[in-house]
Design an enzyme around this catalytic site. Sequence first.
Site, PDB file in Angstrom:
ATOM      1  N   MET A  99      34.255  68.986  18.660  1.00  0.00           N
ATOM      2  CA  MET A  99      33.554  70.273  18.590  1.00  0.00           C
ATOM      3  C   MET A  99      34.501  71.401  19.000  1.00  0.00           C
ATOM      4  SD  MET A  99      29.622  69.510  19.513  1.00  0.00           S
ATOM      5  CE  MET A  99      29.790  69.401  21.282  1.00  0.00           C
ATOM      6  N   TYR A 158      37.540  73.595  21.160  1.00  0.00           N
ATOM      7  CA  TYR A 158      37.911  73.978  22.526  1.00  0.00           C
ATOM      8  C   TYR A 158      38.700  72.805  23.125  1.00  0.00           C
ATOM      9  CZ  TYR A 158      37.603  77.239  26.374  1.00  0.00           C
ATOM     10  OH  TYR A 158      37.921  78.165  27.333  1.00  0.00           O
ATOM     11  N   HIS A 210      41.052  70.062  24.690  1.00  0.00           N
ATOM     12  CA  HIS A 210      41.754  69.849  25.959  1.00  0.00           C
ATOM     13  C   HIS A 210      42.547  68.546  25.852  1.00  0.00           C
ATOM     14  CE1 HIS A 210      38.570  66.961  26.629  1.00  0.00           C
ATOM     15  NE2 HIS A 210      37.659  67.913  26.540  1.00  0.00           N
ATOM     16  N   ASP A 211      43.108  68.104  26.974  1.00  0.00           N
ATOM     17  CA  ASP A 211      43.979  66.925  26.920  1.00  0.00           C
ATOM     18  C   ASP A 211      43.247  65.639  26.543  1.00  0.00           C
ATOM     19  OD1 ASP A 211      46.140  68.435  27.420  1.00  0.00           O
ATOM     20  OD2 ASP A 211      46.379  67.853  29.524  1.00  0.00           O
ATOM     21  N   HIS A 225      40.890  65.452  24.126  1.00  0.00           N
ATOM     22  CA  HIS A 225      40.977  65.494  22.662  1.00  0.00           C
ATOM     23  C   HIS A 225      42.404  65.200  22.214  1.00  0.00           C
ATOM     24  CE1 HIS A 225      37.678  68.611  23.391  1.00  0.00           C
ATOM     25  NE2 HIS A 225      37.064  67.733  22.632  1.00  0.00           N
ATOM     26  N   ARG A 238      32.853  71.504  28.526  1.00  0.00           N
ATOM     27  CA  ARG A 238      31.764  72.101  29.315  1.00  0.00           C
ATOM     28  C   ARG A 238      32.187  72.417  30.753  1.00  0.00           C
ATOM     29  NH1 ARG A 238      28.228  68.656  25.791  1.00  0.00           N
ATOM     30  NH2 ARG A 238      26.936  70.154  24.679  1.00  0.00           N
TER      31      ARG A 238
END
Length: 285
Positions: A33, A35, A37-38, A40, A190
Amino acid sequence: MSKPQIISNPADVQKAAREWKKEGLSIGLVPTMGYLHDGHRSLIHKAVEQNDRVIVSIFVNPIQFGPNEDLDNYPRDLEADTAVCESEGVDIIFHPEPKDMYGDHFLTHVEVDEITKVLCGRSRPVHFKGVTTVVNKLMNISKADRAYFGQKDAQQLAVVKKMVKDLNIDIEVVGCPIVREEDGLAKSSRNKYLSPEERKAAVVLSRSLNRAHALMDEGERNADKIRSTISDELSKEPLADPEYVSVVDSETLQDIKGDINDPVLVAIAVRIGSTRLIDNFSFEL
Ligand code: AMP
């Protein structure tokens, strides 16, 4: 490293995938989705390692959000996401709008029974139906040989694996370990919602799971004892409001009563302020 192509039209991604398949190239899919970060990044990295071509989808899928959830506020940053994908060597970023996915009088959904009704499914009744429907579409659009999912969302991983098995989808589902912040908090888009005070409090999730893991390492096999150890630890943090603390069979996701004799998933969902966070570990005997 060349820039990934950003494509919003499913038919255009499908066309590129068809060409790659004709050339005999393997394709990896990383559904996200955005945004990024590490966590992903670790999925993307593995996908690039294991496949000739990689498609990362960035789509805040409206049908997996309930009416009172955070769809409208969900963080987005396509520019930063593109930089992550470029640095990892991604070929295509599939970034559709909801109308590209569901615009044309959409009538078909994919639903996995039973294992979607427990854990997060209890408080998020429409969530997994939205996930399996979009993942099925993404698999069809990308023609991927392998799809990458994080153990962070352990129930999602189990549900997607079940869908692939039950519907004979010709794809390998690759599960990837949870990536954490230095203090143990599982990385999540989140986490951005947390105030500084809540961010400190949020470490209670991984701390409580670590307690339980240590007990199991010492030989504890009673599921109630594991649950109460976690609940006790969570109750020490005033900002933490637990939604569930569960010890379930890794495959059926049904609650373990009494002694643990098979591999289990120990999973929790906890509200820190208004932010709902999840964490888990798997334990093989
Ligand atoms: P999301 O963008 O939150 O839908 O996540 C996309 C994928 O990344 C899912 O398969 C998640 O399980 C995975 N993921 C998210 N956070 C982490 C993490 N901290 N470690 C490993 N995988 C993650």
